[in-house]
Design a protein around this motif. Structure first.
Motif, PDB file in Angstrom:
ATOM      1  N   PRO A 102      35.915  -6.782  44.184  1.00  0.00           N
ATOM      2  CA  PRO A 102      35.258  -7.831  43.406  1.00  0.00           C
ATOM      3  C   PRO A 102      34.235  -7.245  42.445  1.00  0.00           C
ATOM      4  O   PRO A 102      33.585  -6.243  42.735  1.00  0.00           O
ATOM      5  CB  PRO A 102      34.572  -8.701  44.473  1.00  0.00           C
ATOM      6  CG  PRO A 102      34.412  -7.803  45.657  1.00  0.00           C
ATOM      7  CD  PRO A 102      35.560  -6.847  45.609  1.00  0.00           C
ATOM      8  N   SER A 103      34.132  -7.844  41.276  1.00  0.00           N
ATOM      9  CA  SER A 103      33.168  -7.391  40.279  1.00  0.00           C
ATOM     10  C   SER A 103      31.756  -7.787  40.702  1.00  0.00           C
ATOM     11  O   SER A 103      31.512  -8.924  41.096  1.00  0.00           O
ATOM     12  CB  SER A 103      33.498  -8.021  38.926  1.00  0.00           C
ATOM     13  OG  SER A 103      32.570  -7.622  37.959  1.00  0.00           O
ATOM     14  N   ALA A 104      30.836  -6.828  40.646  1.00  0.00           N
ATOM     15  CA  ALA A 104      29.440  -7.096  41.022  1.00  0.00           C
ATOM     16  C   ALA A 104      28.562  -7.073  39.780  1.00  0.00           C
ATOM     17  O   ALA A 104      28.629  -6.138  38.980  1.00  0.00           O
ATOM     18  CB  ALA A 104      28.962  -6.037  42.015  1.00  0.00           C
ATOM     19  N   ASP A 105      27.750  -8.105  39.617  1.00  0.00           N
ATOM     20  CA  ASP A 105      26.804  -8.191  38.491  1.00  0.00           C
ATOM     21  C   ASP A 105      27.486  -8.011  37.136  1.00  0.00           C
ATOM     22  O   ASP A 105      26.940  -7.382  36.229  1.00  0.00           O
ATOM     23  CB  ASP A 105      25.693  -7.143  38.645  1.00  0.00           C
ATOM     24  CG  ASP A 105      24.939  -7.296  39.960  1.00  0.00           C
ATOM     25  OD1 ASP A 105      24.749  -8.451  40.385  1.00  0.00           O
ATOM     26  OD2 ASP A 105      24.568  -6.270  40.556  1.00  0.00           O
ATOM     27  N   GLY A 106      28.710  -8.524  37.044  1.00  0.00           N
ATOM     28  CA  GLY A 106      29.408  -8.456  35.763  1.00  0.00           C
ATOM     29  C   GLY A 106      29.950  -7.083  35.411  1.00  0.00           C
ATOM     30  O   GLY A 106      30.436  -6.868  34.306  1.00  0.00           O
ATOM     31  N   GLN A 107      29.870  -6.120  36.352  1.00  0.00           N
ATOM     32  CA  GLN A 107      30.371  -4.762  36.086  1.00  0.00           C
ATOM     33  C   GLN A 107      31.900  -4.749  36.133  1.00  0.00           C
ATOM     34  O   GLN A 107      32.513  -5.399  36.973  1.00  0.00           O
ATOM     35  CB  GLN A 107      29.827  -3.781  37.125  1.00  0.00           C
ATOM     36  CG  GLN A 107      28.320  -3.537  37.026  1.00  0.00           C
ATOM     37  CD  GLN A 107      27.924  -2.913  35.691  1.00  0.00           C
ATOM     38  OE1 GLN A 107      28.478  -1.888  35.296  1.00  0.00           O
ATOM     39  NE2 GLN A 107      27.003  -3.539  34.991  1.00  0.00           N
ATOM     40  N   ALA A 108      32.488  -3.992  35.222  1.00  0.00           N
ATOM     41  CA  ALA A 108      33.944  -3.885  35.180  1.00  0.00           C
ATOM     42  C   ALA A 108      34.448  -3.060  36.360  1.00  0.00           C
ATOM     43  O   ALA A 108      33.791  -2.109  36.797  1.00  0.00           O
ATOM     44  CB  ALA A 108      34.383  -3.247  33.866  1.00  0.00           C
ATOM     45  N   VAL A 109      35.595  -3.443  36.886  1.00  0.00           N
ATOM     46  CA  VAL A 109      36.257  -2.678  37.948  1.00  0.00           C
ATOM     47  C   VAL A 109      37.721  -2.491  37.565  1.00  0.00           C
ATOM     48  O   VAL A 109      38.271  -3.252  36.764  1.00  0.00           O
ATOM     49  CB  VAL A 109      36.174  -3.385  39.322  1.00  0.00           C
ATOM     50  CG1 VAL A 109      34.736  -3.439  39.821  1.00  0.00           C
ATOM     51  CG2 VAL A 109      36.777  -4.782  39.265  1.00  0.00           C
ATOM     52  N   LEU A 110      38.329  -1.458  38.130  1.00  0.00           N
ATOM     53  CA  LEU A 110      39.738  -1.210  37.854  1.00  0.00           C
ATOM     54  C   LEU A 110      40.579  -2.363  38.402  1.00  0.00           C
ATOM     55  O   LEU A 110      40.324  -2.861  39.491  1.00  0.00           O
ATOM     56  CB  LEU A 110      40.161   0.106  38.504  1.00  0.00           C
ATOM     57  CG  LEU A 110      41.458   0.740  37.996  1.00  0.00           C
ATOM     58  CD1 LEU A 110      41.412   0.980  36.504  1.00  0.00           C
ATOM     59  CD2 LEU A 110      41.728   2.051  38.740  1.00  0.00           C
ATOM     60  N   LYS A 111      41.560  -2.794  37.606  1.00  0.00           N
ATOM     61  CA  LYS A 111      42.381  -3.950  38.008  1.00  0.00           C
ATOM     62  C   LYS A 111      43.862  -3.614  37.905  1.00  0.00           C
ATOM     63  O   LYS A 111      44.293  -2.885  37.004  1.00  0.00           O
ATOM     64  CB  LYS A 111      42.069  -5.149  37.098  1.00  0.00           C
ATOM     65  CG  LYS A 111      40.640  -5.662  37.218  1.00  0.00           C
ATOM     66  CD  LYS A 111      40.397  -6.773  36.206  1.00  0.00           C
ATOM     67  CE  LYS A 111      38.943  -7.251  36.273  1.00  0.00           C
ATOM     68  NZ  LYS A 111      38.638  -8.203  35.191  1.00  0.00           N
ATOM     69  N   LYS A 112      44.634  -4.194  38.809  1.00  0.00           N
ATOM     70  CA  LYS A 112      46.083  -3.995  38.797  1.00  0.00           C
ATOM     71  C   LYS A 112      46.700  -4.440  37.475  1.00  0.00           C
ATOM     72  O   LYS A 112      47.705  -3.877  37.021  1.00  0.00           O
ATOM     73  CB  LYS A 112      46.725  -4.766  39.949  1.00  0.00           C
ATOM     74  CG  LYS A 112      46.359  -4.234  41.329  1.00  0.00           C
ATOM     75  CD  LYS A 112      46.978  -5.086  42.440  1.00  0.00           C
ATOM     76  CE  LYS A 112      46.553  -4.551  43.807  1.00  0.00           C
ATOM     77  NZ  LYS A 112      47.071  -5.356  44.915  1.00  0.00           N
ATOM     78  N   GLU A 113      46.098  -5.450  36.876  1.00  0.00           N
ATOM     79  CA  GLU A 113      46.659  -6.026  35.650  1.00  0.00           C
ATOM     80  C   GLU A 113      46.762  -5.005  34.516  1.00  0.00           C
ATOM     81  O   GLU A 113      47.651  -5.092  33.667  1.00  0.00           O
ATOM     82  CB  GLU A 113      45.790  -7.213  35.199  1.00  0.00           C
ATOM     83  CG  GLU A 113      46.416  -8.024  34.080  1.00  0.00           C
ATOM     84  CD  GLU A 113      45.455  -9.078  33.535  1.00  0.00           C
ATOM     85  OE1 GLU A 113      45.676  -9.497  32.380  1.00  0.00           O
ATOM     86  OE2 GLU A 113      44.491  -9.454  34.228  1.00  0.00           O
ATOM     87  N   VAL A 114      45.844  -4.021  34.510  1.00  0.00           N
ATOM     88  CA  VAL A 114      45.891  -2.964  33.489  1.00  0.00           C
ATOM     89  C   VAL A 114      47.262  -2.293  33.511  1.00  0.00           C
ATOM     90  O   VAL A 114      47.904  -2.092  32.476  1.00  0.00           O
ATOM     91  CB  VAL A 114      44.781  -1.911  33.735  1.00  0.00           C
ATOM     92  CG1 VAL A 114      45.006  -0.670  32.860  1.00  0.00           C
ATOM     93  CG2 VAL A 114      43.406  -2.502  33.471  1.00  0.00           C
ATOM     94  N   PHE A 115      47.728  -1.956  34.699  1.00  0.00           N
ATOM     95  CA  PHE A 115      48.968  -1.199  34.853  1.00  0.00           C
ATOM     96  C   PHE A 115      50.197  -2.105  34.778  1.00  0.00           C
ATOM     97  O   PHE A 115      51.229  -1.713  34.236  1.00  0.00           O
ATOM     98  CB  PHE A 115      48.932  -0.435  36.177  1.00  0.00           C
ATOM     99  CG  PHE A 115      47.657   0.352  36.347  1.00  0.00           C
ATOM    100  CD1 PHE A 115      47.440   1.498  35.600  1.00  0.00           C
ATOM    101  CD2 PHE A 115      46.655  -0.089  37.203  1.00  0.00           C
ATOM    102  CE1 PHE A 115      46.259   2.214  35.722  1.00  0.00           C
ATOM    103  CE2 PHE A 115      45.471   0.618  37.335  1.00  0.00           C
ATOM    104  CZ  PHE A 115      45.266   1.772  36.594  1.00  0.00           C
ATOM    105  N   LYS A 116      50.061  -3.319  35.305  1.00  0.00           N
ATOM    106  CA  LYS A 116      51.175  -4.266  35.237  1.00  0.00           C
ATOM    107  C   LYS A 116      51.494  -4.625  33.783  1.00  0.00           C
ATOM    108  O   LYS A 116      52.660  -4.809  33.424  1.00  0.00           O
ATOM    109  CB  LYS A 116      50.857  -5.523  36.040  1.00  0.00           C
ATOM    110  CG  LYS A 116      50.976  -5.315  37.552  1.00  0.00           C
ATOM    111  CD  LYS A 116      50.648  -6.578  38.331  1.00  0.00           C
ATOM    112  CE  LYS A 116      50.832  -6.370  39.835  1.00  0.00           C
ATOM    113  NZ  LYS A 116      50.361  -7.512  40.624  1.00  0.00           N
ATOM    114  N   SER A 117      50.454  -4.728  32.940  1.00  0.00           N
ATOM    115  CA  SER A 117      50.692  -5.077  31.535  1.00  0.00           C
ATOM    116  C   SER A 117      51.486  -3.976  30.837  1.00  0.00           C
ATOM    117  O   SER A 117      52.363  -4.250  30.016  1.00  0.00           O
ATOM    118  CB  SER A 117      49.367  -5.329  30.806  1.00  0.00           C
ATOM    119  OG  SER A 117      48.626  -4.135  30.664  1.00  0.00           O
ATOM    120  N   PHE A 118      51.210  -2.711  31.170  1.00  0.00           N
ATOM    121  CA  PHE A 118      51.994  -1.594  30.627  1.00  0.00           C
ATOM    122  C   PHE A 118      53.430  -1.672  31.112  1.00  0.00           C
ATOM    123  O   PHE A 118      54.376  -1.561  30.326  1.00  0.00           O
ATOM    124  CB  PHE A 118      51.400  -0.256  31.084  1.00  0.00           C
ATOM    125  CG  PHE A 118      50.387   0.333  30.151  1.00  0.00           C
ATOM    126  CD1 PHE A 118      50.782   1.068  29.049  1.00  0.00           C
ATOM    127  CD2 PHE A 118      49.034   0.179  30.384  1.00  0.00           C
ATOM    128  CE1 PHE A 118      49.851   1.636  28.188  1.00  0.00           C
ATOM    129  CE2 PHE A 118      48.098   0.736  29.538  1.00  0.00           C
ATOM    130  CZ  PHE A 118      48.500   1.471  28.438  1.00  0.00           C
TER     131      PHE A 118
END
Length: 361
Positions: free
Chosen positions: A336-352
């Motif tokens: 889960p994203s904490a304080d609006g910080q970006a985290v790695l997401k599966k969607e990055v790779f699924k979109s490719f």
């Protein structure tokens, strides 16, 4: 995404280029360069940088939006697009020099830069100037950021990796000397990973990750960059195998060009798979006909590919690659994203993967 939405996305990205171009020309002017040198550099930039598919550059912006989980602000968009254009400058540097090494005739439907009137070997220096622009732009826009050195190291490392891949390719499969004993599926894998996967897949994503504030961890097993690389490198390998197959099996109407891997003696997945399957008699056909500037020899190779069932082998490869990459994507933790910080997401790779899987061009 609709064709109209894709066109709008591309147009917004292209609209950033004039400002970047002007910044580079202003640097020459500020250093007292003569008018003809400034104009030459402008022509070099215009001819070699913006004309391609721009997939690599756009991937930086797309990844940043996925990581942020929202639309980018104007400033964020400009910075992501600028890093995207740095990837396109790297691509232009590779292509201008590669075309000279291969003595290619055309690129993107027009004469290669070195073949333009008055250019010739000046294109060597022109390619250097395309590469150097990357570091000038990054210094101007990211020097104050804590990840500035990471950006520099990433571009340097990726450039070296790509050049290593190019070296292996050039000494394995020179166009004017056919020696299939140098070919193998393992050699192909090495060339593809180093020459294509790092700069086309890992580089754009890692740039967006740095810009969005994702930090390295002290242990490689939990480092988001190592995790991203472990997925994107196999994805890049799959993409190139697919490209090799389409060069043989795709029609010009479908892929937008005439496939030339066979006559150009390319260390392609298709020929390496054929070499692994061939009987001694079939191997003799490959040795006699592969890499020849002869339509009949090319037809014999294509007929042999059909005989060896390369189409079916590719279909099996594609399904296995898709399952393997999906399995790797599933290892991305749902943090889960904490304080609006970006985290790695599966969607990055699924979109490719969604853009690549079963593509026909």
């Amino acid at each position: 995404m609709t064709a109209d939405a894709k066109a709008q996305k591309r147009q917004r990205f292209e609209d950033v280029f004039p400002a970047i171009r002007q910044e580079l020309l202003d640097y020459l002017a500020a250093n007292g360069m003569p008018k003809d040198a400034i104009e030459w550099y402008g022509r070099n930039l215009d001819y070699n940088v913006p004309g391609g598919k721009l997939n690599r550059g756009l991937s930086v912006v797309d990844t940043a939006e996925i990581l942020k989980g929202r639309l980018l602000t104007e400033q964020e968009y400009f910075r992501a697009a600028l890093l995207g254009w740095c990837v396109e400058l790297l691509q232009a540097f590779f292509l201008v020099s590669d075309d000279m090494m291969d003595q290619s005739i055309t690129r993107r439907g027009q004469p290669c830069w070195y073949r333009r009137d008055g250019v010739g070997y000046i294109a060597i220096n022109d390619s250097f100037m395309l590469e150097a622009a990357i570091y000038h732009l990054i210094k101007n826009h990211f020097r104050a950021e804590p990840y500035y050195v990471h950006l520099l190291e990433l571009f340097h490392e990726t450039t070296f990796q790509t050049e290593i891949g190019q070296l292996i390719d050039l000494i394995t499969a020179p166009e004017d000397h056919v020696d299939l004993s140098k070919f193998s599926l393992q050699k192909h894998k090495l060339i593809v990973i180093y020459k294509t996967a790092y700069y086309s897949f890992y580089l754009p994503v890692a740039l967006a990750m740095y810009m969005c504030g994702l930090a390295h961890t002290s242990t490689p097993s939990t480092d988001p960059y190592e995790l991203a690389k472990s997925i994107l490198v196999p994805l890049g390998e799959y993409f190139q195998v697919q490209d090799d197959f389409l060069d043989y099996a795709g029609t010009p109407e479908q892929i937008g060009k005439i496939g030339t891997d066979i006559i150009d003696n390319k260390c392609s997945w298709c020929v390496n798979t054929a070499l692994a399957l061939a009987t001694p008699d079939q191997r003799a056909v490959l040795d006699t006909n592969y890499g020849r500037k002869d339509a009949q020899a090319e037809a014999r190779i294509k007929a042999l590919y059909e005989e060896l069932g390369i189409r079916q082998r590719y279909a099996e490869y594609e399904e296995a690659a898709y399952k393997r990459i999906m399995g790797l994507i599933e290892t991305v933790p749902e943090t889960p994203s904490a304080d609006g910080q970006a985290v790695l997401k599966k969607e990055v790779f699924k979109s490719f993967l969604d853009k690549i899987y079963k593509r026909q061009k």
